[in-house]
Design an enzyme around this catalytic site. Structure first.
Site, PDB file in Angstrom:
ATOM      1  N   HIS A 113     -15.666   5.655   2.277  1.00  0.00           N
ATOM      2  CA  HIS A 113     -14.409   5.990   1.976  1.00  0.00           C
ATOM      3  C   HIS A 113     -13.930   5.258   0.604  1.00  0.00           C
ATOM      4  O   HIS A 113     -14.029   4.119   0.529  1.00  0.00           O
ATOM      5  CB  HIS A 113     -13.298   5.932   3.074  1.00  0.00           C
ATOM      6  N   ASP A 164      -3.558   6.294   4.683  1.00  0.00           N
ATOM      7  CA  ASP A 164      -4.113   5.299   5.547  1.00  0.00           C
ATOM      8  C   ASP A 164      -3.035   4.964   6.351  1.00  0.00           C
ATOM      9  O   ASP A 164      -1.992   4.835   5.975  1.00  0.00           O
ATOM     10  CB  ASP A 164      -4.288   4.218   4.371  1.00  0.00           C
ATOM     11  N   ILE A 165      -3.454   4.772   7.587  1.00  0.00           N
ATOM     12  CA  ILE A 165      -2.390   4.697   8.865  1.00  0.00           C
ATOM     13  C   ILE A 165      -1.459   3.213   8.649  1.00  0.00           C
ATOM     14  O   ILE A 165      -0.638   3.095   9.139  1.00  0.00           O
ATOM     15  CB  ILE A 165      -3.132   4.599   9.912  1.00  0.00           C
ATOM     16  N   HIS A 192     -10.102   3.797  -1.300  1.00  0.00           N
ATOM     17  CA  HIS A 192      -8.892   3.650  -1.213  1.00  0.00           C
ATOM     18  C   HIS A 192      -8.239   3.942  -2.490  1.00  0.00           C
ATOM     19  O   HIS A 192      -8.412   3.430  -3.570  1.00  0.00           O
ATOM     20  CB  HIS A 192      -8.631   2.065  -0.654  1.00  0.00           C
ATOM     21  N   GLU A 215     -14.330  -2.073   7.982  1.00  0.00           N
ATOM     22  CA  GLU A 215     -13.761  -1.478   9.404  1.00  0.00           C
ATOM     23  C   GLU A 215     -14.253  -0.400   9.621  1.00  0.00           C
ATOM     24  O   GLU A 215     -14.739  -0.366  10.911  1.00  0.00           O
ATOM     25  CB  GLU A 215     -12.146  -1.478   9.149  1.00  0.00           C
TER      26      GLU A 215
HETATM   27  P1  5GP Z   1     -12.229  -0.563   5.644  1.00  0.00           P
HETATM   28  O1  5GP Z   1     -13.172  -0.060   6.407  1.00  0.00           O
HETATM   29  O2  5GP Z   1     -12.055   0.301   4.141  1.00  0.00           O
HETATM   30  O3  5GP Z   1     -12.351  -2.119   5.400  1.00  0.00           O
HETATM   31  O4  5GP Z   1     -10.923  -0.150   6.096  1.00  0.00           O
HETATM   32  C1  5GP Z   1     -10.319   1.003   6.863  1.00  0.00           C
HETATM   33  C2  5GP Z   1      -9.317   1.475   6.475  1.00  0.00           C
HETATM   34  O5  5GP Z   1      -8.936   2.751   7.403  1.00  0.00           O
HETATM   35  C3  5GP Z   1      -8.098   0.566   7.050  1.00  0.00           C
HETATM   36  O6  5GP Z   1      -7.111   0.272   5.772  1.00  0.00           O
HETATM   37  C4  5GP Z   1      -7.208   1.213   8.054  1.00  0.00           C
HETATM   38  O7  5GP Z   1      -5.879   1.018   7.806  1.00  0.00           O
HETATM   39  C5  5GP Z   1      -7.613   2.559   7.811  1.00  0.00           C
HETATM   40  N1  5GP Z   1      -7.883   3.288   9.222  1.00  0.00           N
HETATM   41  C6  5GP Z   1      -8.598   2.926  10.209  1.00  0.00           C
HETATM   42  N2  5GP Z   1      -8.370   3.648  11.250  1.00  0.00           N
HETATM   43  C7  5GP Z   1      -7.466   4.856  10.858  1.00  0.00           C
HETATM   44  C8  5GP Z   1      -7.079   5.953  11.329  1.00  0.00           C
HETATM   45  O8  5GP Z   1      -7.329   6.253  12.502  1.00  0.00           O
HETATM   46  N3  5GP Z   1      -6.195   6.640  10.691  1.00  0.00           N
HETATM   47  C9  5GP Z   1      -5.696   6.389   9.351  1.00  0.00           C
HETATM   48  N4  5GP Z   1      -5.195   7.449   8.817  1.00  0.00           N
HETATM   49  N5  5GP Z   1      -6.284   5.385   8.938  1.00  0.00           N
HETATM   50  C10 5GP Z   1      -7.243   4.583   9.365  1.00  0.00           C
END
Ligand code: 5GP
Length: 129
Positions: free
Chosen positions: A92, A28-29, A94, A87
């Site tokens: 996915h 995760d970035i 974590h 987001e």
């Molecule tokens: P969620 O959808 O689970 O709420 O959050 C999405 C997760 O993906 C976040 O923790 C965010 O930091 C990660 N994320 C979003 N865009 C990118 C990206 O372009 N590259 C990576 N490696 N992680 C990402």
């Protein structure tokens, strides 16, 4: 095409951890803790519970292998599992190495993680696969 599909296709760089024919793992970035890894199906689906039973099961088995490598590479008590999906509309999981509950606080991410450290963490995890 989701941002995760673009990462899987190699259009956007990532700190890759593992892949097989159906799933992909990368750091995760914006990690909540060092070693925070995302497990993604290559097939696009937004909501994790819209995956078939079979695909969901296979995704968790793939995550299990990655989690074992994270646990060996990163000092922690256990590797925690969370699903948010608020987001990025591409299912996915974590995986986050935990020493305590606070290590899974998504409101408290590591600010500006250095590329060197991320590269080092990815290499340490992949070495244990
Ligand atoms: P969620 O959808 O689970 O709420 O959050 C999405 C997760 O993906 C976040 O923790 C965010 O930091 C990660 N994320 C979003 N865009 C990118 C990206 O372009 N590259 C990576 N490696 N992680 C990402």
């Amino acid at each position: 095409m989701t941002i995760f599909s673009r990462i899987i296709a190699g259009e956007i760089p990532c700190y890759k951890i593992a892949e097989d024919d159906r799933f992909f793992a990368f750091l995760d970035i914006n990690p909540v803790n060092w070693g925070h890894t995302l497990i993604v199906p290559k097939r696009e689906e937004d909501y994790i519970f819209d995956l078939s039973d079979e695909e969901l099961g296979a995704m968790m088995v793939f995550a299990k292998k990655v989690a074992a490598a994270i646990k060996e590479a990163i000092p922690c008590r256990k590797v925690g599992v969370t699903v948010l999906g608020l987001e990025v509309p591409h299912a996915h999981i974590h995986l986050v190495p935990l020493k305590n509950e606070g290590d899974m606080n998504f409101s408290n991410k590591i600010s500006d993680p250095s590329p060197e450290k991320m590269k080092q963490i990815a290499a340490a995890i992949t070495a244990k696969l």
